[in-house]
Design an enzyme around this catalytic site. Structure first.
Site, PDB file in Angstrom:
ATOM      1  N   HIS A   1       0.859  -1.182   0.000  1.00 49.53           N
ATOM      2  CA  HIS A   1       0.000   0.000   0.000  1.00 49.53           C
ATOM      3  C   HIS A   1       0.904   1.243   0.000  1.00 49.53           C
ATOM      4  O   HIS A   1       0.700   2.147  -0.781  1.00 49.53           O
ATOM      5  CB  HIS A   1      -0.943  -0.036   1.194  1.00 49.53           C
ATOM      6  CG  HIS A   1      -2.006   1.008   1.146  1.00 49.53           C
ATOM      7  ND1 HIS A   1      -2.837   1.169   0.070  1.00 49.53           N
ATOM      8  CD2 HIS A   1      -2.354   1.989   2.028  1.00 49.53           C
ATOM      9  CE1 HIS A   1      -3.664   2.181   0.294  1.00 49.53           C
ATOM     10  NE2 HIS A   1      -3.384   2.697   1.462  1.00 49.53           N
TER      11      HIS A   1
ATOM     12  N   GLU B   1       3.080  -1.039   7.958  1.00 50.34           N
ATOM     13  CA  GLU B   1       3.111  -2.021   6.871  1.00 50.34           C
ATOM     14  C   GLU B   1       4.499  -2.657   6.745  1.00 50.34           C
ATOM     15  O   GLU B   1       4.621  -3.862   6.511  1.00 50.34           O
ATOM     16  CB  GLU B   1       2.697  -1.375   5.540  1.00 50.34           C
ATOM     17  CG  GLU B   1       2.425  -2.404   4.454  1.00 50.34           C
ATOM     18  CD  GLU B   1       1.981  -1.800   3.123  1.00 50.34           C
ATOM     19  OE1 GLU B   1       2.179  -0.578   2.914  1.00 50.34           O
ATOM     20  OE2 GLU B   1       1.456  -2.557   2.288  1.00 50.34           O
TER      21      GLU B   1
ATOM     22  N   LYS C   1       3.761   4.111  -5.457  1.00 50.04           N
ATOM     23  CA  LYS C   1       3.060   5.405  -5.378  1.00 50.04           C
ATOM     24  C   LYS C   1       3.971   6.579  -5.729  1.00 50.04           C
ATOM     25  O   LYS C   1       3.498   7.672  -6.032  1.00 50.04           O
ATOM     26  CB  LYS C   1       2.395   5.551  -4.021  1.00 50.04           C
ATOM     27  CG  LYS C   1       1.199   4.572  -3.911  1.00 50.04           C
ATOM     28  CD  LYS C   1       0.326   4.830  -2.741  1.00 50.04           C
ATOM     29  CE  LYS C   1      -0.999   4.066  -2.823  1.00 50.04           C
ATOM     30  NZ  LYS C   1      -0.881   2.606  -2.658  1.00 50.04           N
TER      31      LYS C   1
ATOM     32  N   HIS D   1      -1.092   8.374  -4.800  1.00 49.46           N
ATOM     33  CA  HIS D   1      -2.092   7.500  -4.186  1.00 49.46           C
ATOM     34  C   HIS D   1      -3.418   7.769  -4.901  1.00 49.46           C
ATOM     35  O   HIS D   1      -3.982   8.858  -4.767  1.00 49.46           O
ATOM     36  CB  HIS D   1      -2.190   7.801  -2.695  1.00 49.46           C
ATOM     37  CG  HIS D   1      -3.083   6.860  -1.948  1.00 49.46           C
ATOM     38  ND1 HIS D   1      -3.743   5.809  -2.551  1.00 49.46           N
ATOM     39  CD2 HIS D   1      -3.417   6.796  -0.630  1.00 49.46           C
ATOM     40  CE1 HIS D   1      -4.450   5.160  -1.642  1.00 49.46           C
ATOM     41  NE2 HIS D   1      -4.271   5.736  -0.474  1.00 49.46           N
TER      42      HIS D   1
ATOM     43  N   PHE E   1      -9.193   4.313   5.049  1.00 50.99           N
ATOM     44  CA  PHE E   1      -9.858   4.944   6.194  1.00 50.99           C
ATOM     45  C   PHE E   1     -10.993   4.037   6.673  1.00 50.99           C
ATOM     46  O   PHE E   1     -11.589   3.294   5.897  1.00 50.99           O
ATOM     47  CB  PHE E   1     -10.463   6.285   5.774  1.00 50.99           C
ATOM     48  CG  PHE E   1      -9.494   7.438   5.852  1.00 50.99           C
ATOM     49  CD1 PHE E   1      -8.151   7.236   6.101  1.00 50.99           C
ATOM     50  CD2 PHE E   1      -9.945   8.738   5.692  1.00 50.99           C
ATOM     51  CE1 PHE E   1      -7.268   8.312   6.187  1.00 50.99           C
ATOM     52  CE2 PHE E   1      -9.076   9.821   5.765  1.00 50.99           C
ATOM     53  CZ  PHE E   1      -7.740   9.606   6.011  1.00 50.99           C
TER      54      PHE E   1
END
Lengths: 399, 263
Positions: free
Chosen positions: A291, A302, A320, A325, A383
């Site tokens: 991520h 992470e 990213k 993102h 979120f």
């Protein structure tokens, strides 16, 4: 689980339109991020903007769906032969057996924001924006349903930044239960004031291009993307090396609305569940697309999760630094990047990271590597503590 | 085709604070109460958090809590499907007005509450539920699509699934466009149809389109003002009655979700 064959997949982002553009930019380590020139009110941050959408309205028949997000979806849909495959399947299979499961976090809210800037004399929406279908999250899937003529189950999944990955899981379940014969999965999210100024209000945006997993990282860069795939049930006649979705995992952190679980418990559950469904062990995973947003907390948690769970032979990176993102599309965009790794043996490094955070283990790949892999994992966290992991394999002979 | 049991039902709309009150209205045993108002009060949330919470979160948590209590289900262990056509229109109105007037004044709390899965996130935090949780929208077909997804997950896992569907009353210019003029939320705990399962037994199947199920008179006004109420009304009428029968909910241009109540 019974694997799903990926008939075709494609992505469109600030790196370009289609798989080849992504492969080329990844190989050349060319980031698509640039200084924010999009928001109505200036904001000092980098963005991953797809050029040309302003001058590319939807075809007239679908004008009621016109908005930045659906323009991006329409651009993305027409790459790599995906739209032609949609139409071809539509001629061969009953429309009600063709499903749509796509993710978005903000859909076409940029148009709702614009309506508030352009209210008419009575305080209502201006005439060209009095279109209820684009002022709701289902705008994306509603447009795709009309454009494709696919009339089976149709869902918009909106779980913030895990949306695009969870859409793949929903599509896989429909195939496994025999409810559909093909499913369009993926996600699309586009630039809007809500997310750019919203993440800035949480002090989560970086003033420069994001640096995932770097010890000095200082926040995210927001991008936009459309990425789609067509899934069918795996069959005896599939080509031996055809890419498959082999497993998925979904969990909730039950911890905090905008911060990850400190031990990464939910992320770990999603990862292990995806491996279990795929019938694989951590040692089987050659590459992980993390991520890796470049927020202080996400990357720390992470990194510790990957270090604790995977052997040093599993290589992992965040892409990213190339794309930013892309929020609700991230899981879908990074599915395509993971599949490119599987298909071409190009393992992208972590663009923007020069001095890794001490939490990172030997798995973190800084420079690109060329290395054939048979199974890859893609992580997406959002979120609300929403986690999703996908496992892709070449062929299905892994259990 | 999947058979399952509805082990618990939760419901909240102004004037009808729970499923027993709604069932009484649906069966004609009671009239709609004259005075309607107030906010739902989920006990899972401390009073100070309730004051700050968006209406969508309060409604969703209240009905989820009711359904789990009625089913005797431990919320911490149940997978969940949350669904809303609009998310939270009041927050949407706040975000768009703030972005127009002064984006630097954006409240970080309102921003993280603006995600469609905010109620799902608050539910998992309040209950400790770490199982798969999703949040979805499907326009006018949102309730049917969410029920379909919950049934699919039940069939996949063989475990109970909590379905929570809600939309809060809109406000501001976006509220006027949305046409959501009333708040409504309902929740169902679906369990595998095993021997001794409590609650109403149903069979769900997707079928090519037929005549959509009728909205019962008692819910007609509410259904005109709230898309979740409109979507759920035929099923709620079926669950309120004693008789067997079927409810037909449009799922897509070519499919209905057909629910048969089994003896």
């Amino acid at each position: 689980m019974q694997a799903c064959r990926i008939l075709v997949h494609t992505a469109t982002s600030c790196l370009g339109s289609g798989r080849a553009a992504h492969l080329e930019a990844l190989a050349a380590r060319r980031s698509g991020l640039s200084a924010n020139d999009w928001t109505a009110t200036p904001l000092a941050t980098a963005i991953g903007r797809v050029p040309g959408l302003e001058g590319a309205p939807l075809p007239a028949d679908w004008a009621r769906w016109d908005c930045r997000n659906n323009r991006l979806a329409w651009l993305g849909l027409r790459q790599d032969g995906l739209f032609d495959t949609l139409l071809e399947l539509r001629t061969r299979l009953p429309a009600h057996r063709l499903g749509i499961a796509v993710g978005t976090s903000t859909a076409s809210i940029a148009e709702t924001e614009r309506a508030y800037r352009e209210l008419d004399a009575d305080g209502g929406f201006p005439a060209d924006l009095r279109r209820p279908e684009i002022h709701q999250p289902h705008s994306l899937a509603g447009f795709l349903q009309e454009a494709s003529g696919w009339h089976g189950p149709c869902l918009t999944i909106s779980t913030a930044c895990s949306s695009g990955a969870k859409a793949w899981a929903a599509g896989a379940r429909w195939l496994q239960q025999g409810l559909c014969d093909a499913v369009l999965v993926g996600g699309c999210d586009s630039l809007c004031g809500s997310t750019l100024h919203g993440f800035a209000s949480l002090q989560l945006t970086s003033p420069q291009a994001c640096r995932p997993f770097d010890a000095g990282r200082d926040g995210i860069s927001i991008g936009e993307a459309a990425a789609f795939a067509i899934l069918v049930r795996a069959g005896e006649d599939d080509p031996a090396n055809a890419p498959h979705l082999a497993g998925y995992g979904e969990s909730a952190d039950a911890h905090h609305m905008s911060a990850p679980h400190p031990e990464g418990l939910g992320a770990r559950m999603a990862t292990l569940q995806a491996l279990r469904r795929a019938g694989l062990a951590p040692t089987d995973i050659g590459y992980i697309n993390l991520h890796g947003t470049a927020s202080r907390l996400n990357d720390e948690v992470e990194a510790a999760m990957v270090t604790g769970l995977f052997p040093a032979t599993t290589l992992a990176s965040s892409t990213k630094g190339w794309t930013g993102h892309t929020l609700g599309a991230a899981g879908a965009l990074e599915a395509t990047i993971s599949l490119l790794a599987l298909e071409h043996g190009l393992l992208p490094g972590t663009l923007g990271c020069t001095q890794p955070d001490p939490a990172c283990g030997p798995q973190l790949l800084l420079d690109n590597a060329r290395h054939p892999v048979d199974a890859v994992l893609s992580n997406s966290f959002g979120f609300g503590g929403s986690n999703a992991s996908l496992v892709f394999t070449r062929g299905i002979g892994h259990d | 085709m999947t058979e399952f049991a509805v082990a618990g039902i939760g419901l909240w709309t102004p004037g009808l604070p729970d499923w027993p009150a709604a069932r009484a209205v649906l069966t004609g045993a009671a009239a709609w109460p004259e005075a309607a108002g107030g906010r739902p009060t989920p006990s899972l949330m401390p009073a100070n958090e309730r004051r700050r919470a968006p209406d969508s979160v309060l409604m969703a948590l209240a009905v989820a809590e009711q359904a789990c209590a009625a089913a005797g289900a431990d919320p911490a262990t149940v997978a969940s499907v949350f669904a809303s056509v609009f998310g939270d229109l009041a927050i949407n109105d706040y975000m768009c007005a703030t972005l127009r007037d002064d984006p630097a004044q954006m409240s970080p709390t309102k921003f993280h509450n603006s995600v469609h899965n905010a109620p799902s996130g608050y539910w998992s935090i309040a209950t400790g539920a770490m199982a798969a949780a999703t949040s979805l929208a499907a326009g006018r077909e949102t309730f049917a699509a969410a029920l379909h997804e919950a049934v699919v997950q039940l069939a996949d896992s063989g475990e109970p699934v909590l379905l929570v569907a809600y939309d809060a009353i809109g406000c501001g210019p976006v509220g006027a466009i949305a046409g959501c003029r009333a708040s409504f939320a309902c929740a169902l705990v679906l369990t595998p149809d095993t021997a001794g399962a409590q609650g109403s037994r149903l069979r769900a199947a997707a079928a090519t389109t037929g005549a959509a199920g009728a909205v019962p008179d008692a819910l007609a006004a509410l259904a005109a003002d709230n898309p979740i109420a409109a979507g759920a009304a035929p099923l709620l009428a079926l669950l309120a009655g004693q008789a067997t029968g079927a409810a037909r909910l449009p799922l897509s241009p070519a499919l209905d979700l057909v629910l048969d109540r089994l003896p």
